[in-house]
Design an enzyme around this catalytic site. Structure first.
Site, short mmCIF file in Angstrom:
data_model
loop_
_atom_site.label_atom_id
_atom_site.label_comp_id
_atom_site.label_asym_id
_atom_site.label_seq_id
_atom_site.Cartn_x
_atom_site.Cartn_y
_atom_site.Cartn_z
N HIS A 1 0.85 -1.19 0.00
CA HIS A 1 0.00 0.00 0.00
C HIS A 1 0.89 1.24 0.00
O HIS A 1 1.54 1.54 1.00
CB HIS A 1 -0.93 -0.03 1.21
N ALA B 1 -11.66 1.32 5.68
CA ALA B 1 -10.76 0.52 4.86
C ALA B 1 -10.05 1.38 3.80
O ALA B 1 -10.35 2.56 3.60
CB ALA B 1 -11.53 -0.61 4.20
N HIS B 2 -9.12 0.74 3.10
CA HIS B 2 -8.31 1.46 2.11
C HIS B 2 -9.16 2.01 0.96
O HIS B 2 -10.17 1.44 0.58
CB HIS B 2 -7.18 0.57 1.57
N ASN B 3 -8.71 3.15 0.45
CA ASN B 3 -9.31 3.81 -0.73
C ASN B 3 -10.70 4.38 -0.49
O ASN B 3 -11.39 4.76 -1.44
CB ASN B 3 -9.38 2.86 -1.93
#
Length: 360
Positions: free
Chosen positions: A208, A249-251
């Protein structure tokens, strides 16, 4: 000390002066039963007013619907104001009694155990607590308070007047806006949960490389996890408030001025609009879009896009009124099934073997 005159002069848009000595001042804010002569007290009903009068606080704030009752009392010794919205009144005045800064300033501007890289930029009036770590190229804005054992990694940016409580982690290159507050044991910018399976079925981690970007005036509760993006940025927009134990969470992209109650979880690459409000333990799955002005009841689950504003609840998600009807109906399912079985028997229709198994 907060004087009645200061309330009248500086907050007349919120508070209406009723009567009393404007030179009176309060050193504490208490509930009516704990009030002392130097207290400021808020009152919302007749019982609280009666209790407050026994203690004779310096300043008395009553709800607007109590004004007639208060004005009919001739022996009130307090300086009295009214307010239409008690929570807003508390938001304005309780800050005068908040001694939170002392928790950070008691150690001096930089505790001797604080570790600050020579390339870090520390603004004016910053307080660094015991054992905090500030990495290379990190920027700490003016007036920030950094708690004990907090880590701000390399090239991270913390906006002016922000507060990082003890044991907060801010990962490399992540950015916090001005006047943010992050409570203990929260992680901002840890890696997201991203893996690929190789031909043998072995998971391979996807690095990431992105970051987390947080706007101005954001508050994040304790024990939250906000993952960095894979290649771009995970966003929490200005004015948004996260309760304790939330996972972003990511994004993901959280719109302005949202309220995310304790236990909220969301999957990656999901976008939530402005003015979002959710009850506790709600879940929004990955790769969906939720529009502006959406309200979720507690323990709701979102598995598809919700483009239209409104109140929703349940799983599967329904408009709130329908969700409430569904919840009520679920409580009667066993009774409905038994009645249906009687009807089928009366009509000489064959029973479902699975129903008999369920009965046993």
């Amino acid at each position: 000390m907060l004087s009645a005159q200061a309330i009248k002069n500086q907050h007349s848009d919120i508070f209406t002066f009723l009567h009393g000595n404007l030179q009176t001042a309060a050193a504490f804010c208490n509930v009516p039963e704990d009030a002392v002569p130097l207290s400021l007290v808020y009152v919302t009903d007749a019982a609280q007013l009666s209790e407050a009068r026994l203690h004779k606080p310096a300043i008395l704030i009553v709800h607007a619907n109590m004004v007639d009752r208060l004005c009919a009392i001739v022996d009130v010794d307090s300086c009295c104001f009214s307010v239409k919205n008690i929570p807003m009144g508390m938001a304005i005045l309780l800050q005068y009694f908040d001694e939170k800064a002392v928790r950070f300033t008691q150690w001096g501007e930089r505790h001797e155990t604080a570790v600050v890289h020579c390339d870090a930029i520390i603004g004016r009036g910053v307080f660094l607590g015991p054992y905090c770590v500030i990495g290379a190229g990190a920027e700490i804005g003016d007036g920030c308070l950094i708690g004990a054992h907090t880590v701000v990694e390399n090239a991270a940016k913390i906006g002016a007047r922000s507060i990082l409580h003890p044991h907060v982690f801010v990962g490399a290159r992540c950015e916090l806006g001005e006047a943010c507050e992050v409570h203990p044991h929260t992680s901002i910018g840890s890696d997201g949960f991203g893996y690929a399976l190789d031909p043998c079925g072995k998971p391979r981690k996807i690095p990431h490389l992105g970051n987390v970007v947080i706007g101005d005036g954001v508050e994040i509760g304790s024990n939250c996890a906000i993952d960095r993006a894979t290649l771009t940025s995970t966003h929490i927009r200005s004015g948004t408030k996260l309760d304790n134990i939330c996972h972003i969470a990511h994004n993901c992209d959280l719109g302005e001025n949202g309220f995310f109650t304790a236990g909220f979880m969301m999957g990656g690459s999901t976008k939530i609009g402005r003015q979002f409000v959710t009850g506790g333990n709600s879940v929004v799955t990955a790769h969906v879009t939720v529009g502006d002005n959406v309200v979720l009841s507690g323990r709701s689950s979102v598995t598809n896009d919700v483009p239209n504003a409104g109140a929703y609840g349940g799983y599967p998600l329904q408009p709130l009124k329908e969700a409430l009807r569904t919840a009520v109906s679920i409580g009667h399912l066993n009774e409905i099934r038994r009645n249906l079985k009687r009807v089928m028997k009366h009509l000489h229709l064959s029973d479902n073997p699975q129903d008999d198994a369920a009965e046993s």
